[in-house]
Design an enzyme around this catalytic site. Structure first.
Site, PDB file in Angstrom:
ATOM      1  N   HIS A 264       0.837  -1.206   0.000  1.00  0.00           N
ATOM      2  CA  HIS A 264       0.000   0.000   0.000  1.00  0.00           C
ATOM      3  C   HIS A 264       0.864   1.246   0.000  1.00  0.00           C
ATOM      4  CE1 HIS A 264       0.977  -0.460   4.228  1.00  0.00           C
ATOM      5  NE2 HIS A 264       0.595   0.784   4.418  1.00  0.00           N
TER       6      HIS A 264
ATOM      7  N   LYS B 287       9.479  -2.464   3.369  1.00  0.00           N
ATOM      8  CA  LYS B 287      10.633  -2.375   4.263  1.00  0.00           C
ATOM      9  C   LYS B 287      10.628  -3.521   5.255  1.00  0.00           C
ATOM     10  CE  LYS B 287      13.966   0.423   5.781  1.00  0.00           C
ATOM     11  NZ  LYS B 287      14.820  -0.787   5.786  1.00  0.00           N
TER      12      LYS B 287
ATOM     13  N   LYS C 226       3.658  -2.353  11.760  1.00  0.00           N
ATOM     14  CA  LYS C 226       4.636  -1.548  12.495  1.00  0.00           C
ATOM     15  C   LYS C 226       4.865  -0.204  11.801  1.00  0.00           C
ATOM     16  CE  LYS C 226       8.114  -4.132  13.583  1.00  0.00           C
ATOM     17  NZ  LYS C 226       9.415  -4.846  13.723  1.00  0.00           N
TER      18      LYS C 226
ATOM     19  N   LYS D 198       9.893  -8.780   4.580  1.00  0.00           N
ATOM     20  CA  LYS D 198      10.897  -9.426   5.438  1.00  0.00           C
ATOM     21  C   LYS D 198      11.627 -10.473   4.631  1.00  0.00           C
ATOM     22  CE  LYS D 198      12.103  -9.288   9.843  1.00  0.00           C
ATOM     23  NZ  LYS D 198      11.821  -8.185  10.765  1.00  0.00           N
TER      24      LYS D 198
ATOM     25  N   SER E 137      15.698   3.561  10.517  1.00  0.00           N
ATOM     26  CA  SER E 137      15.943   3.164   9.121  1.00  0.00           C
ATOM     27  C   SER E 137      15.297   4.174   8.170  1.00  0.00           C
ATOM     28  CB  SER E 137      15.325   1.798   8.839  1.00  0.00           C
ATOM     29  OG  SER E 137      16.197   0.763   9.212  1.00  0.00           O
TER      30      SER E 137
HETATM   31  N1  GLU Z   1      14.528  -5.886  11.391  1.00  0.00           N
HETATM   32  C1  GLU Z   1      13.985  -4.747  12.063  1.00  0.00           C
HETATM   33  C2  GLU Z   1      12.517  -4.967  12.395  1.00  0.00           C
HETATM   34  O1  GLU Z   1      12.071  -6.072  12.535  1.00  0.00           O
HETATM   35  C3  GLU Z   1      14.255  -3.450  11.310  1.00  0.00           C
HETATM   36  C4  GLU Z   1      13.586  -3.338   9.994  1.00  0.00           C
HETATM   37  C5  GLU Z   1      14.015  -2.094   9.214  1.00  0.00           C
HETATM   38  O2  GLU Z   1      14.738  -1.273   9.741  1.00  0.00           O
HETATM   39  O3  GLU Z   1      13.596  -2.002   8.057  1.00  0.00           O
HETATM   40  O4  GLU Z   1      11.779  -4.062  12.632  1.00  0.00           O
END
Ligand code: GLU
Length: 476
Positions: free
Chosen positions: A66, A71, A95, A107, A364
């Site tokens: 969306h 990320k 998140k 992921k 990030s």
């Molecule tokens: N691996 C981290 C998380 O689970 C960071 C992900 C990121 O910074 O894109 O939130």
């Protein structure tokens, strides 16, 4: 980690999602569109190592587009599987929505035990994995931007960034293809500590509202609170360090892969970390009671429990025995859906993963913006800010002089006030603001709606509402 007789990690996430959408009035079909994972790419590739070809399996899952880029981290662990990356990708969607980082959720993971390989071997494996993902735009500054996760860190991100740059020699934004890079390879100050720092800011915000403390039966502030941390990796270490060194909390327990340490008077987090660095685990650490089965410490009396390692560690087998009145999920998915029900019944307050560990992706986001703007935060303003502050200090001095020096400006005030903010300060300020605002949005829903029993459901409601609004605005 899949727990017997319990739903898988992805099913757990879906169950929690379903519990929340039951309270929402989404148009027919939209609920399913948001819940399902858009695509998961599985790749098997060979790398010639130690005289033979070894085959590795990796994944990159895209949960929701969306917003783009999508990320989420890349993890290196033996337990990596499709169910897990899909669950983690879904959590990334929620998140990012919750903390208003303008990304969809993704992921990735590689099934590997990184400790079995030399640095140069890991570099070849990582570069090859990055190549496989980049050629399908699953690493791309405007499509899909990975980051560190369990088993990966700055070093792997630097290899990935370099691999992408080699494949896209004319892309001026190539360095924005991945975050969590070292500072000298396009990273940002404060990214390594960010997730742990976010946990600290989340707890500070919790202790600002007496209503929240009352729900957990806690009073006062973080000062003197007894904290047990599971996992002293990047996230657990920084959270424990900041809470003990800056907020006066007592780290009474630390759980690691080879056992647990307990000391009612508080453990020295840096000393434990140094011990692990030297000896590979906590075994033998002086100044603490050691138990071989560290998981018993999850059931130990304390004020705050911080699971900061694997998913599923609090499950049907131990949830009823957990004594902590407040749990903050620094890891992703440490509490299974079944355990969540038990803890809710008991009145345990849980600050949920999708919020609690969002500090990482928040910083990030700042790194990605820094990379796209090709300039370090604060570079233009810092000295200008300092000279304006100097004007104020000079003027105060003049007034004080004209009044016969009745008032003095203290040196410490001058020093603090005169210094313009550098990148690290700006990053911390942006992270603190993000964590406070996101917490407040959950808190409002939790306290004001009457039908929302916990912060997790509040978090899902806020996040899903934002994702739904995006879909409504742009169409499917
Ligand atoms: N691996 C981290 C998380 O689970 C960071 C992900 C990121 O910074 O894109 O939130």
């Amino acid at each position: 980690m899949n727990v017997p007789n319990e739903p898988s990690f992805r099913e757990s996430v879906d169950l929690m999602f379903n519990r929340a959408v039951a309270l929402m009035d989404l148009p027919p079909g939209l609920e399913e569109k948001i819940r399902v994972c858009n695509a998961t790419y599985t790749v098997r590739f060979g790398v010639r190592l130690r005289g033979q070809i070894q085959t590795f399996t990796g994944y990159r899952s895209v949960h929701s587009e969306h917003k783009e880029p999508v990320k989420g981290g890349i993890r290196f662990a033996m337990g990596v599987n499709q169910d897990e990356v899909e669950a983690l990708a879904a959590l990334m969607t929620y998140k990012c929505a919750l903390v208003e980082a303008p990304f969809g959720g993704s992921k990735g993971g590689l099934r590997i035990d990184p400790r079995q390989y030399e640095d140069h071997e890991l570099e070849r494996i990582t570069r090859r994995f990055a190549y496989e993902l980049a050629k399908r735009d699953l690493i791309h500054p405007s499509q899909n931007v990975p980051a560190p996760d369990m088993g990966t860190g700055e070093r792997e991100m630097a290899w990935i960034a370099d691999q992408y740059a080699r494949m896209n020699t004319t892309d001026i934004n190539a360095v924005a293809c991945v975050t969590g890079k070292p500072l000298n390879a396009g990273g940002i100050s404060g990214r390594v500590e960010a997730t742990g720092r976010g946990v600290q800011y989340a707890l500070r915000e919790f202790f600002r509202d007496p209503r929240d403390m009352e729900k957990a039966g806690l009073t006062g502030s973080l000062d003197g609170k007894r904290v047990i941390v599971q996992g002293l990796g990047n996230v657990g270490y920084h959270a424990a360090k900041f809470l003990s060194q800056e907020d006066g909390a007592r780290i009474t327990g630390i759980i690691e892969w080879d056992g647990g340490l307990f000391n009612e008077n508080g453990l020295d987090v840096d000393a434990v970390r140094a011990w692990i660095g030297k000896n590979g685990g906590v075994t033998g650490f002086p100044d603490a009671t050691y138990s071989k089965d560290g998981s018993v410490l999850l059931e130990q009396d304390c004020d705050i429990l911080i699971p900061a390692a694997l998913e599923g560690v609090i499950n049907l087998t131990n949830a009823a025995k957990v004594k902590a009145p407040l749990i903050i999920e620094a890891a992703n998915g440490p509490i299974t859906a079944g355990a969540d029900d038990i803890l809710r019944e008991k009145g345990t307050v849980i600050i949920p993963d999708m919020y609690a560990n969002a500090g990482g992706v928040t910083v990030s986001y700042f790194e990605w913006v820094k990379n796209l703007s090709h300039i370090r935060f604060g570079r233009m303003q810092r000295r200008q800010e300092e000279s304006r502050h100097q004007l104020v200090v000079d003027e105060l001095q003049r007034i004080s002089d004209s009044m016969g020096n009745k008032y003095t400006i203290t040196e410490s005030f001058k020093q603090k006030y005169l210094r313009g903010a550098d990148e690290l300060e700006l990053v911390r300020s942006g992270l603190d603001d993000t964590m406070r605002i996101a917490y407040q949005s959950m808190r409002d829903v939790w306290h004001e709606r009457g039908d929302v029993p916990d912060l997790r459901m509040a978090a899902y409601l806020v996040a899903i509402d934002k994702v739904a609004a995006s879909y409504r605005a742009k169409g499917l």
